[in-house]
Design a protein around this motif. Structure first.
Motif, short mmCIF file in Angstrom:
data_model
loop_
_atom_site.label_atom_id
_atom_site.label_comp_id
_atom_site.label_asym_id
_atom_site.label_seq_id
_atom_site.Cartn_x
_atom_site.Cartn_y
_atom_site.Cartn_z
N PHE A 125 1.34 -2.82 -6.59
CA PHE A 125 0.85 -1.75 -7.45
C PHE A 125 1.36 -1.78 -8.89
O PHE A 125 0.86 -1.01 -9.71
CB PHE A 125 1.22 -0.39 -6.83
CG PHE A 125 0.72 -0.21 -5.42
CD1 PHE A 125 -0.62 -0.33 -5.13
CD2 PHE A 125 1.61 0.05 -4.38
CE1 PHE A 125 -1.09 -0.17 -3.83
CE2 PHE A 125 1.15 0.20 -3.08
CZ PHE A 125 -0.21 0.09 -2.80
N LYS A 126 2.31 -2.64 -9.20
CA LYS A 126 2.86 -2.65 -10.56
C LYS A 126 2.57 -3.99 -11.23
O LYS A 126 2.54 -5.03 -10.58
CB LYS A 126 4.37 -2.40 -10.52
CG LYS A 126 4.75 -1.02 -10.01
CD LYS A 126 6.24 -0.80 -10.01
CE LYS A 126 6.59 0.59 -9.48
NZ LYS A 126 8.05 0.82 -9.42
N ASN A 127 2.37 -3.92 -12.56
CA ASN A 127 2.15 -5.17 -13.28
C ASN A 127 3.48 -5.87 -13.52
O ASN A 127 4.56 -5.30 -13.31
CB ASN A 127 1.38 -4.94 -14.59
CG ASN A 127 2.12 -3.99 -15.53
OD1 ASN A 127 3.34 -4.06 -15.66
ND2 ASN A 127 1.39 -3.12 -16.21
N LEU A 128 3.42 -7.10 -13.98
CA LEU A 128 4.63 -7.91 -14.11
C LEU A 128 5.58 -7.35 -15.18
O LEU A 128 6.79 -7.50 -15.06
CB LEU A 128 4.27 -9.35 -14.43
CG LEU A 128 5.39 -10.38 -14.29
CD1 LEU A 128 6.00 -10.35 -12.88
CD2 LEU A 128 4.89 -11.78 -14.60
N ASP A 129 5.03 -6.70 -16.20
CA ASP A 129 5.89 -6.06 -17.21
C ASP A 129 6.83 -5.06 -16.56
O ASP A 129 8.04 -5.06 -16.83
CB ASP A 129 5.05 -5.32 -18.27
CG ASP A 129 4.06 -6.22 -18.99
OD1 ASP A 129 3.24 -6.84 -18.31
OD2 ASP A 129 4.13 -6.29 -20.23
#
Length: 210
Positions: free
Chosen positions: A144-148
């Motif tokens: 659910f989270k982007n790599l940033d």
């Protein structure tokens, strides 16, 4: 060892159990960066962490790694427990993140203590619960989270477990832990530096404000 054991585990372990651990446990002092458990090994003893931090990794079929969670003072690895109980080979790799002091307990004591000590049973069940929650957080992060976001959380956790805002991991090592490429990690670190969240140096990353 006795003083550290009591200071770290007395909230869980009864005095007779602490005495048994002192009798059968083996104290080990391991420097940072050492593999203390590897994939495919049979587990002969279980670690109780007195000080320092250990990172636990999983490996895919192509040999790429993914950081699952960290172990900190007072904790143990529930995956190791499961391997001990089932007499199976390890499916994780454990690497010391910092210098650590651990007590290695023979696996044959696990079942004996489960029946004998309420404190040991509570400790084992809490360990399973805590590691499961951390694994779920890792899955949620990937799904659910982007790599940033994952990189920021990774750096913050790294600072927390090492108690040092200077991270001495290479960009490639960070990429391994996050299961991505070095180029992507370097680009995102540069982006964070421009935002004045950190400062990149030749041999370390200085975390300023994440």
């Amino acid at each position: 060892m006795e003083e550290d054991l009591i200071g770290t585990f007395s909230n869980y372990f009864e005095p007779p159990l602490i005495e048994e651990i002192l009798q059968v446990g083996k104290l080990m002092e391991v420097p940072a960066g050492e593999t203390i458990m590897d994939i495919g090994q049979y587990i002969r003893s279980m670690p109780l962490l007195l000080s320092g931090a250990i990172k636990v990794l999983r490996e895919d079929e192509e040999g790429d790694e993914l950081l699952l969670y960290y172990l900190e003072q007072g904790e143990t690895c529930s995956v190791t427990m499961a391997c001990c109980m089932g007499h199976t080979k390890s499916e994780i790799r454990a690497i010391t993140e910092t210098d650590v002091r651990i007590i290695m307990v023979p696996v044959q004591k696990m079942e004996e203590w489960m029946a004998k000590y309420q404190g040991w049973r509570n400790y084992v069940f809490d360990s399973y619960h805590n590691r499961l929650n951390e694994l779920l957080q890792t899955v949620d992060s990937i799904a659910f989270k982007n790599l940033d976001q994952r990189l920021v959380e990774y750096l913050k956790k790294k600072v927390e477990v090492t108690n040092d805002n200077k991270i001495r991991s290479t960009h490639q090592e960070i990429a391994y832990d996050l299961h991505t490429s070095r180029v992507v990690v370097s680009r995102l670190l540069k982006k964070l530096e421009k935002m004045k969240k950190l400062k990149l140096h030749r041999s370390y990353i200085h975390v300023l404000d994440l």
